[in-house]
Design an enzyme around this catalytic site. Sequence first.
Site, PDB file in Angstrom:
ATOM      1  N   TRP A  94      -3.935  -0.001   4.235  1.00  0.00           N
ATOM      2  CA  TRP A  94      -3.748   1.019   4.947  1.00  0.00           C
ATOM      3  C   TRP A  94      -3.528   0.376   6.107  1.00  0.00           C
ATOM      4  CZ3 TRP A  94      -4.374   3.171   9.383  1.00  0.00           C
ATOM      5  CH2 TRP A  94      -3.563   5.020   9.758  1.00  0.00           C
ATOM      6  N   SER A 100       1.733  11.788   7.792  1.00  0.00           N
ATOM      7  CA  SER A 100       2.631  12.510   6.394  1.00  0.00           C
ATOM      8  C   SER A 100       3.945  13.638   6.754  1.00  0.00           C
ATOM      9  CB  SER A 100       1.550  13.179   5.018  1.00  0.00           C
ATOM     10  OG  SER A 100       1.460  12.220   4.455  1.00  0.00           O
ATOM     11  N   GLN A 127       3.860   7.939   2.099  1.00  0.00           N
ATOM     12  CA  GLN A 127       3.216   7.081   3.315  1.00  0.00           C
ATOM     13  C   GLN A 127       2.917   5.295   2.778  1.00  0.00           C
ATOM     14  OE1 GLN A 127       1.374   8.552   6.427  1.00  0.00           O
ATOM     15  NE2 GLN A 127       3.339   8.605   5.837  1.00  0.00           N
ATOM     16  N   ASP A 144       0.767  16.737   9.464  1.00  0.00           N
ATOM     17  CA  ASP A 144       1.187  17.164   8.392  1.00  0.00           C
ATOM     18  C   ASP A 144       2.603  18.023   7.473  1.00  0.00           C
ATOM     19  OD1 ASP A 144      -0.307  14.343   7.970  1.00  0.00           O
ATOM     20  OD2 ASP A 144      -2.238  15.869   6.613  1.00  0.00           O
ATOM     21  N   TRP A 182       0.462  -1.472   0.104  1.00  0.00           N
ATOM     22  CA  TRP A 182       0.267   0.294   0.106  1.00  0.00           C
ATOM     23  C   TRP A 182       0.331   1.248   0.064  1.00  0.00           C
ATOM     24  CZ3 TRP A 182      -5.214   1.765  -0.070  1.00  0.00           C
ATOM     25  CH2 TRP A 182      -5.131   3.177   0.633  1.00  0.00           C
ATOM     26  N   MET A 183       0.061   2.269  -0.667  1.00  0.00           N
ATOM     27  CA  MET A 183       0.623   4.039  -0.666  1.00  0.00           C
ATOM     28  C   MET A 183       0.345   4.580   0.089  1.00  0.00           C
ATOM     29  SD  MET A 183       2.063   4.947  -4.328  1.00  0.00           S
ATOM     30  CE  MET A 183       3.693   4.912  -4.855  1.00  0.00           C
ATOM     31  N   ASN A 184      -0.219   5.893  -0.161  1.00  0.00           N
ATOM     32  CA  ASN A 184      -0.488   6.859  -0.171  1.00  0.00           C
ATOM     33  C   ASN A 184       0.426   7.926   0.000  1.00  0.00           C
ATOM     34  OD1 ASN A 184      -1.453   5.850   3.186  1.00  0.00           O
ATOM     35  ND2 ASN A 184      -1.838   8.374   3.231  1.00  0.00           N
ATOM     36  N   ASP A 185       0.001   8.938   0.325  1.00  0.00           N
ATOM     37  CA  ASP A 185       0.072  10.567  -0.088  1.00  0.00           C
ATOM     38  C   ASP A 185       1.460  10.225  -0.357  1.00  0.00           C
ATOM     39  OD1 ASP A 185      -1.899  10.501   1.653  1.00  0.00           O
ATOM     40  OD2 ASP A 185      -1.788  12.381   3.005  1.00  0.00           O
ATOM     41  N   TRP A 215      -9.209   7.670  -0.914  1.00  0.00           N
ATOM     42  CA  TRP A 215      -9.976   7.171   0.393  1.00  0.00           C
ATOM     43  C   TRP A 215     -10.986   6.299  -0.116  1.00  0.00           C
ATOM     44  CZ3 TRP A 215      -5.711   5.639   2.955  1.00  0.00           C
ATOM     45  CH2 TRP A 215      -4.957   7.239   3.846  1.00  0.00           C
TER      46      TRP A 215
HETATM   47  C1  FRU Z   1      -3.816  11.793   4.328  1.00  0.00           C
HETATM   48  C2  FRU Z   1      -3.621  11.590   5.290  1.00  0.00           C
HETATM   49  C3  FRU Z   1      -2.803  12.363   5.763  1.00  0.00           C
HETATM   50  C4  FRU Z   1      -2.386  11.451   7.362  1.00  0.00           C
HETATM   51  C5  FRU Z   1      -1.491  10.095   6.151  1.00  0.00           C
HETATM   52  C6  FRU Z   1      -1.533   9.152   6.262  1.00  0.00           C
HETATM   53  O1  FRU Z   1      -4.398  11.442   3.058  1.00  0.00           O
HETATM   54  O2  FRU Z   1      -4.318  11.448   5.959  1.00  0.00           O
HETATM   55  O3  FRU Z   1      -3.241  13.577   6.474  1.00  0.00           O
HETATM   56  O4  FRU Z   1      -0.676  12.042   7.240  1.00  0.00           O
HETATM   57  O5  FRU Z   1      -2.323  10.633   5.477  1.00  0.00           O
HETATM   58  O6  FRU Z   1      -1.480   8.096   6.016  1.00  0.00           O
END
Ligand code: FRU
Length: 489
Positions: free
Chosen positions: A65, A101, A57, A168, A38-41, A305
């Site tokens: 997540w 983040s 992330q 963040d 998984w990856m996000n921000d 999300w």
């Molecule tokens: C945004 C967020 C940030 C948080 C991170 C957690 O997508 O919710 O606010 O730091 O992702 O993965």
Amino acid sequence: MNHQQQINKAVKGIASIQKKNKKEYWRPAFHITAPVSWMNDPNGFSMFKDEYHLFYQYHPYSPEWDNMHWGHVKSPDLVHWEHLPPALAPSEPYDTDGCFSGSAVEADGELVLMYTGNVWTGPDPDEDLKQVQCLATSTDGLRFEKHVQNPVVSEAPAGRTHPNHFRDPKVWRENDYYYAVLGSRTVDNVGQALLYRSENLLEWEFMNILAAGRGNMGYMWECPDLFRLDGFDVLVMSPQGVLPEGERYHNLHQAVYAVGDLDLEKGTFEFDVFHPLDHGFDFYAPQTTLDRFGRRIVIGWFAMWESDMPEKEELWAGAMSLPRVLSCEAGRWKSRPLPEMADLRREEVKRSGVIIEDERQIEGVEGNCLELQVVIDPQQAEQCGVDLLANESTGEKTKLVYNAREQKITLDREKSGTGPGGTRTTDVVLENGLLHLHIFIDHSTVEVFMQGGEKVMSARVYPAEASTGVRFFSDRTIELVEIRKWKLS
Ligand code: FRU
């Protein structure tokens, strides 16, 4: 386990998932994705020792997540990226439930990451959390050590600000200070951004609530970013909880920008309205950096999300958008694909003056990993456009329709394949009567830049392998004034 042991464990975990060797049809070829899982921000987007670094992330152990690490890639040119071992893993009491983040800045020859340490303090993930701001440093841009003085900001400012949602940090250097803008919300759940400053990155002074929402601006602002662009002060952020307004804000969360007045001494940014940064389905938590040519480059998380992500079957999830160059020209905001992406072009197909009466495919114009530039003269047509990733026998397609009467364009993924559907629509103003489309398709991503970067629409789509057709259509005669198509590799 100490930090380095956690990193080693993650590296092993990644290798063992890689061995499972799943079919990977939806994995993009020229967009950044994680090696597995998984990856996000995007995080820590920066330049260090003449190379670009991008962190993200990351949950290395599954395509869901979970306990956040920072994944890491670097590049000489923002086009070709190399995977590096994860840079951060939860390992300390202040970040035991996630290195959330943050951003990066070069200081005294070191690359310094500023991130949010997250700890769950009870069962409710929305209320029972403690967030603090932390540093990690590296001299080689490869191995990062958490600072012994962590956390460097251990409490949200007392008073109006919600004590727990405080995260963040986006840090930058200006004049004699480092500044950091943070995402937060008020005690009664109104999104806001906070401004801090520091002389040494270790002692931080809370300056002010930089800006706060009014009306329909969301209950929480995540991932703020603040910069000057072509003479304007700009705040980029990702508000949660903005309600749909006409054709805008139909995604679960939004990525927006506001142009306003920044007073760095007072720590205030005054603005009236914000605008979407992308008019499609999947663009969130963008972060910017200045590149070696002084251009402001933005990359966003190419997902949303709670959206279905069928690529989880392939043991990975999430992608980054293409790097986009931001500019403000004659008061108009532009967001263009990085011109250097042209390095990846192969086998150009070029046509001009093609007349379309109803529907037509053009020889050599097809594929699932391509760049397509089209200039359309809609003439008398009421509706015209192009089907991407199309398959005549199954009817699969991702549709882009221009509606001349309403001067709107719609991106339709109802029939795109498996995965989420829906449509997104936005206004488009023709230039001398012409519609300019600049499209990038990369297996499970579609990015449509319109009218020279005036607007972008992005979508994740999950077509079958055989759906690679490109078909132009119209209800009256139109002219494709020019078509250029490249394979990208
Ligand atoms: C945004 C967020 C940030 C948080 C991170 C957690 O997508 O919710 O606010 O730091 O992702 O993965």
